[in-house]
Write a protein that holds these residues in place. Structure first.
Motif, PDB file in Angstrom:
ATOM      1  N   ALA A   1      31.779  37.458  28.322  1.00  0.00           N
ATOM      2  CA  ALA A   1      32.737  37.992  29.760  1.00  0.00           C
ATOM      3  C   ALA A   1      33.425  38.541  28.291  1.00  0.00           C
ATOM      4  CB  ALA A   1      33.555  36.529  30.039  1.00  0.00           C
ATOM      5  N   GLN A   2      33.856  38.286  26.786  1.00  0.00           N
ATOM      6  CA  GLN A   2      35.280  38.559  26.698  1.00  0.00           C
ATOM      7  C   GLN A   2      35.436  39.363  25.958  1.00  0.00           C
ATOM      8  OE1 GLN A   2      32.468  35.860  25.461  1.00  0.00           O
ATOM      9  NE2 GLN A   2      33.229  35.572  23.193  1.00  0.00           N
ATOM     10  N   LEU A   3      33.677  40.259  26.065  1.00  0.00           N
ATOM     11  CA  LEU A   3      34.041  42.142  25.524  1.00  0.00           C
ATOM     12  C   LEU A   3      34.986  42.791  26.513  1.00  0.00           C
ATOM     13  CD1 LEU A   3      30.663  41.750  23.575  1.00  0.00           C
ATOM     14  CD2 LEU A   3      32.663  41.717  22.943  1.00  0.00           C
ATOM     15  N   ASN A   4      35.156  44.177  25.847  1.00  0.00           N
ATOM     16  CA  ASN A   4      35.677  44.848  26.979  1.00  0.00           C
ATOM     17  C   ASN A   4      34.285  45.224  27.726  1.00  0.00           C
ATOM     18  OD1 ASN A   4      36.234  48.012  26.888  1.00  0.00           O
ATOM     19  ND2 ASN A   4      38.010  47.366  28.152  1.00  0.00           N
ATOM     20  N   LEU A   5      34.395  45.400  29.266  1.00  0.00           N
ATOM     21  CA  LEU A   5      33.531  45.617  29.901  1.00  0.00           C
ATOM     22  C   LEU A   5      32.851  47.551  29.535  1.00  0.00           C
ATOM     23  CD1 LEU A   5      30.591  44.313  31.434  1.00  0.00           C
ATOM     24  CD2 LEU A   5      31.515  44.881  33.564  1.00  0.00           C
TER      25      LEU A   5
END
Length: 350
Positions: A148-152
C-alpha cells in the motif's frame, strides 16, 4: 461473461482503438481486478507489429497491470474486495511441472500463458487480453499483492521492467563487492541501476549518449562511461563482474564482452532484432572464462519478493503518466528513447 472494454489492434500494424469484448466469469479460484494503471513496454509494440512471431488478433497489449480487487471467488484466500493487486507478464501455467513447483512459472516446461497474445490452454481455451483495458480476471496464484505504501502508478512497471531486472541480479547473487555495468539507460536499465545499488553493488552506466550522465547520477549510479569514447572505454576494460544488457537494438557483443573481467557474466535482457550477433566471441569467452547468459521475468514468489523489496527500499519506476488516447504518440517517443523512463497509462481515461 463479464463485459469489458480496452484498446485493441484488430490486425498487425494497425492502430489501437476502443474495442468491447468479454472476460470470463469469476470462478471459485479467480480474482477480478479493476485496472487502474498499466505500464507501456517495448514488448507491446513488438507484438502488435509481429516482430517476434505471428500474433493473435484482435490484440490488447499490456502486462504491467495494477488495480483494485472488485470480486473474488469463494475459495480465494489471499485477496478480498478492495485490496490492491497486480498482474505481470503471465496469467497461468501448467502448475504441475518441476519449474512451476519451484516457483519458476515463467519457465513452465509445458508453456507459460502470457497475459496477452496467447491462448489459455489450462483454463478456458480463450485468447488472453492484456492491461490496456478496464478489468482482468486471473487465477489467485497469479495475482500479486501490491504494498500500500508504494505509488500505484509508478509500481505498474515493476511487474515487467522491475522483475526482469531484479530476477537475474538475485539469481547471480549480485551484491557488495561486485562491479556491475548497466548497458542502456531506459525502462529496464533505470530499474537495474536502482536494484543493483540497493543490493550493494558498484554500478556503472555504459551509454553512447553523454547527456544521460546527469540522470545516471540521480538514479544512484556511481560511474558513467561513454561507450563511444575510446579513452573512457580503455579505463574500464576487463573490470566488471557483470554486465546487465537491456538494449533491444542491434549492438556489438564482442565489444562489450571486453569490459568483463575473468569469469565475468554478460546478462542479456533486451531482444535485438538480429539476435546475438557475434564474431570473435568464442575465443573471448574461452580466454576470459566469460559467460553470455539470458534471463526472463521471475516467477510469482520472486515477483512478490521484489515488490516487498521495493516497499522496504522505497523503489518504484520513474514514469510519465499518459491518457490512453496518447498511446501512439507514446509508442513513437519510446522508439526514439524519449521517455524517462516508462510510460504508464491512466486507465481512468479509457
Amino acid at each position: 461473461m463479464i463485459q469489458a472494454k480496452g484498446y485493441a489492434a484488430q490486425n498487425v500494424h494497425e492502430e489501437l482503438k476502443l474495442w468491447k469484448f468479454e472476460r470470463r466469469d469469476v470462478d471459485a479460484h479467480d480474482v477480478q481486478i479493476e485496472i487502474l494503471y498499466c505500464g507501456v513496454c517495448h514488448t507491446d509494440v513488438a507484438q502488435i507489429n509481429n516482430e517476434w512471431f505471428p500474433g493473435l488478433f484482435p490484440m490488447i497489449p499490456g502486462h504491467e497491470i495494477v488495480g483494485r480487487v472488485v470480486k473474488v471467488g469463494d475459495h480465494v484466500q489471499k485477496f478480498k474486495v478492495g485490496d490492491l493487486a497486480g498482474v505481470g507478464t503471465f496469467i497461468n501455467s501448467c502448475g504441475i511441472c518441476e519449474h512451476c513447483h519451484s516457483g519458476l512459472e515463467v519457465y513452465c516446461e509445458n508453456g507459460v500463458i502470457p497475459t496477452y497474445n496467447g491462448v489459455d490452454k489450462y483454463q478456458d481455451g480463450l485468447p488472453t487480453y492484456g492491461g490496456y483495458s478496464n478489468t482482468i480476471v486471473t487465477k489467485e496464484p497469479y495475482a500479486l499483492k501490491i504494498p500500500a505504501q508504494l505509488n500505484l502508478a509508478a509500481t505498474a512497471p515493476l511487474l515487467c521492467a522491475g522483475i526482469t531486472t531484479y530476477s537475474p541480479l538475485k539469481h547471480w547473487k549480485v551484491g557488495k563487492g561486485h562491479k556491475l555495468a548497466v548497458l542502456g539507460l531506459g525502462g529496464l536499465g533505470h530499474m537495474a541501476v536502482k536494484f543493483a545499488v540497493a543490493l550493494g553493488a558498484e554500478v556503472t552506466i555504459l551509454s553512447t549518449s553523454p547527456h544521460k550522465a546527469a540522470d545516471a547520477k540521480k538514479l544512484g549510479a556511481h560511474h558513467f562511461v561513454v561507450a563511444s569514447n575510446p579513452e573512457e572505454v580503455e579505463k574500464v576494460k576487463n573490470s566488471f563482474d557483470f554486465i546487465v544488457d537491456t538494449v533491444s537494438a542491434d549492438h556489438d557483443f564482442d565489444f562489450y564482452l571486453s569490459f568483463l573481467k575473468l569469469d565475468g557474466i554478460h546478462i542479456c535482457l533486451g531482444v535485438p532484432p538480429k539476435g546475438l550477433q557475434i564474431k570473435n566471441t568464442l575465443l573471448t569467452l574461452q580466454l576470459g572464462r566469460k559467460s553470455i547468459v539470458g534471463s526472463a521475468a521471475g516467477g510469482i514468489p520472486e515477483t512478490q519478493e521484489m515488490l516487498d523489496f521495493c516497499a522496504a527500499h522505497n523503489i518504484t519506476a520513474d514514469i510519465e503518466l499518459i491518457d490512453i488516447k496518447d498511446i501512439h504518440a507514446a509508442f513513437d517517443r519510446m522508439g526514439k528513447g524519449d521517455v524517462k523512463y516508462r510510460f504508464v497509462i491512466d486507465m481512468a481515461t479509457l
